[in-house]
Design an enzyme around this catalytic site. Structure first.
Site, short mmCIF file in Angstrom:
data_model
loop_
_atom_site.label_atom_id
_atom_site.label_comp_id
_atom_site.label_asym_id
_atom_site.label_seq_id
_atom_site.Cartn_x
_atom_site.Cartn_y
_atom_site.Cartn_z
N VAL A 64 0.84 -1.21 0.00
CA VAL A 64 0.00 0.00 0.00
C VAL A 64 0.87 1.26 0.00
O VAL A 64 0.34 2.37 -0.02
CB VAL A 64 -0.97 0.00 1.21
CG1 VAL A 64 -2.01 -1.11 1.05
CG2 VAL A 64 -0.24 -0.14 2.54
N HIS A 91 -4.39 -4.34 -2.88
CA HIS A 91 -4.78 -4.13 -1.48
C HIS A 91 -5.02 -2.65 -1.19
O HIS A 91 -5.01 -2.24 -0.02
CB HIS A 91 -3.71 -4.68 -0.53
CG HIS A 91 -3.70 -6.18 -0.51
ND1 HIS A 91 -2.67 -6.90 0.07
CD2 HIS A 91 -4.55 -7.10 -1.02
CE1 HIS A 91 -2.91 -8.19 -0.08
NE2 HIS A 91 -4.05 -8.34 -0.74
N CYS A 95 -20.43 6.77 1.81
CA CYS A 95 -20.95 6.90 0.43
C CYS A 95 -20.00 6.33 -0.62
O CYS A 95 -20.22 6.48 -1.82
CB CYS A 95 -21.23 8.37 0.12
SG CYS A 95 -19.73 9.35 -0.18
N CYS A 107 -15.94 13.33 4.72
CA CYS A 107 -15.91 13.01 3.29
C CYS A 107 -16.22 14.28 2.50
O CYS A 107 -17.22 14.97 2.81
CB CYS A 107 -16.98 11.95 3.00
SG CYS A 107 -17.34 11.74 1.26
N THR A 113 7.28 -11.82 -1.34
CA THR A 113 5.99 -12.11 -0.68
C THR A 113 6.01 -13.53 -0.11
O THR A 113 6.57 -14.44 -0.71
CB THR A 113 4.79 -11.92 -1.65
OG1 THR A 113 3.57 -12.17 -0.94
CG2 THR A 113 4.89 -12.80 -2.87
N ASN A 155 13.16 -13.92 -3.74
CA ASN A 155 12.84 -13.71 -2.32
C ASN A 155 14.12 -13.90 -1.50
O ASN A 155 15.06 -14.56 -1.94
CB ASN A 155 11.77 -14.73 -1.88
CG ASN A 155 11.05 -14.32 -0.61
OD1 ASN A 155 11.70 -13.95 0.37
ND2 ASN A 155 9.72 -14.36 -0.63
N ALA A 200 16.11 -8.12 -2.33
CA ALA A 200 15.49 -7.63 -3.58
C ALA A 200 16.34 -6.57 -4.26
O ALA A 200 16.46 -6.55 -5.49
CB ALA A 200 14.10 -7.07 -3.26
N1 APR Z 1 14.33 -8.86 -0.19
C1 APR Z 1 13.49 -9.80 -0.70
N2 APR Z 1 12.52 -10.41 0.04
C2 APR Z 1 12.41 -10.04 1.33
C3 APR Z 1 13.26 -9.08 1.92
C4 APR Z 1 14.25 -8.48 1.10
N3 APR Z 1 15.10 -7.55 1.57
N4 APR Z 1 12.91 -8.95 3.23
C5 APR Z 1 11.87 -9.79 3.44
N5 APR Z 1 11.58 -10.46 2.30
C6 APR Z 1 10.50 -11.44 2.07
C7 APR Z 1 10.32 -12.43 3.19
O1 APR Z 1 11.16 -13.56 3.00
C8 APR Z 1 8.83 -12.80 3.02
O2 APR Z 1 8.68 -13.84 2.07
O3 APR Z 1 9.30 -10.71 2.01
C9 APR Z 1 8.22 -11.52 2.46
C10 APR Z 1 7.41 -10.74 3.47
O4 APR Z 1 6.29 -11.52 3.80
P1 APR Z 1 5.07 -10.82 4.55
O5 APR Z 1 5.59 -10.02 5.67
O6 APR Z 1 4.05 -11.89 4.81
O7 APR Z 1 4.50 -9.78 3.46
P2 APR Z 1 3.52 -10.07 2.25
O8 APR Z 1 3.79 -11.39 1.64
O9 APR Z 1 3.59 -8.88 1.35
O10 APR Z 1 2.08 -10.09 2.98
C11 APR Z 1 0.94 -10.21 2.16
O11 APR Z 1 -0.45 -9.88 4.09
O12 APR Z 1 -0.87 -8.78 6.06
C12 APR Z 1 -1.23 -8.86 4.73
O13 APR Z 1 -2.16 -7.12 3.45
C13 APR Z 1 -0.95 -7.56 4.00
O14 APR Z 1 -0.26 -7.25 1.71
C14 APR Z 1 0.04 -7.96 2.91
C15 APR Z 1 -0.20 -9.44 2.76
#
Ligand code: APR
Length: 230
Positions: A91, A106, A117, A133, A173, A198, A216
């Site tokens: 976000v 999201h 509304c 609003c 993620t 990741n 990343a």
């Molecule tokens: N480089 C690459 N990956 C990374 C790094 C980095 N520097 N630091 C952390 N990560 C990876 C972690 O290994 C993990 O897989 O980022 C991921 C973070 O996971 P989450 O904290 O679960 O975040 P996300 O997957 O975006 O969560 C999804 O959950 O709470 C809800 O709405 C919220 O959009 C979010 C959704």
């Protein structure tokens, strides 16, 4: 460039090196506050001040953060190949501030939504229960973000992109939250190759054809360089 149409999904990990906490890593957001208290419609109905304070804090942190080399690399890729689709669960606005066009499934901290509304407008830096609003004047402003139990945005558009992807890439993620965690399976069913970038294994790593492991800001620029050189 190899691989035709690329569809990219990003999560909190792509913004970690910009100083924004992820949710489930050590020290993550959900270690400090229960998502049931700040990220559900019930939480907002029960205690809007707590919810507003949480998002005001995240809005300020996101505004103070800068895009990192991973955000910049994706913007370069998209500039070179405009049919590259970036879907983000984040976000923050770091993708846009790096020059990319993204689909915010999201929602976004930059948006405000009227709980009375459904009017949407640019969020002020801070919101509280007196924030009215501009359309209906009700003090019913909420952050325009998708909470647990709510339907993510743009799902039909995203499904169409997954069906036509040649390559699906997930970056930073954990694969713990659906529907985003299911995108790799949808892409595979449509015949796409799949790649996970990741720092560590995710809950859906086994579903990907290939993996790059590392921060990343290092592995995304390297991957984009290879894609543009290919
Ligand atoms: N480089 C690459 N990956 C990374 C790094 C980095 N520097 N630091 C952390 N990560 C990876 C972690 O290994 C993990 O897989 O980022 C991921 C973070 O996971 P989450 O904290 O679960 O975040 P996300 O997957 O975006 O969560 C999804 O959950 O709470 C809800 O709405 C919220 O959009 C979010 C959704």
């Amino acid at each position: 460039m190899r691989d035709g149409k690329i569809v990219i999904l990003t999560g909190a990990g792509i913004s970690a090196e910009s100083g924004l906490a992820t949710f489930r890593d050590a020290g993550g957001l959900w270690e400090h506050v229960r998502l049931e208290d700040v990220a559900t419609p019930e939480a907002f109905a029960r205690n809007p001040d707590t919810v507003h304070a949480f998002y005001n804090m995240r809005r300020a942190q996101a505004a103070a953060a800068a895009p990192n080399a991973a955000h910049a690399a994706l913007a370069r890729l998209q500039a070179a190949h405009p049919d590259t689709v970036i879907v983000t669960q984040n976000v923050d606005a770091l993708h846009e501030r790096a020059g990319a066009t993204v689909i915010h499934m999201h929602g976004a901290l930059a948006g405000a939504l009227c709980a009375a509304c459904d009017h949407r407008w640019a969020a002020p830096p801070e919101m509280d229960t007196t924030t009215a609003c501009p359309a209906c004047q009700h003090p019913a402003a909420r952050p325009d973000v998708v909470w647990f139990g709510e339907m993510p945005y743009h799902m039909e558009t995203i499904a169409g992109h997954l069906e036509t992807a040649d390559l699906f890439v997930a970056i930073g993620t954990s694969g713990q939250v659906y529907p985003a965690a299911g995108f790799v399976a949808e892409a595979r069913r449509a015949g796409a190759r799949t790649l996970e970038l990741n720092l560590a294994a995710s809950d859906v790593s086994a579903a990907f054809d290939a993996h790059e492991v590392g921060p990343a800001s290092t592995i995304v620029p390297a991957w984009v360089h290879d894609m543009l050189a290919g």
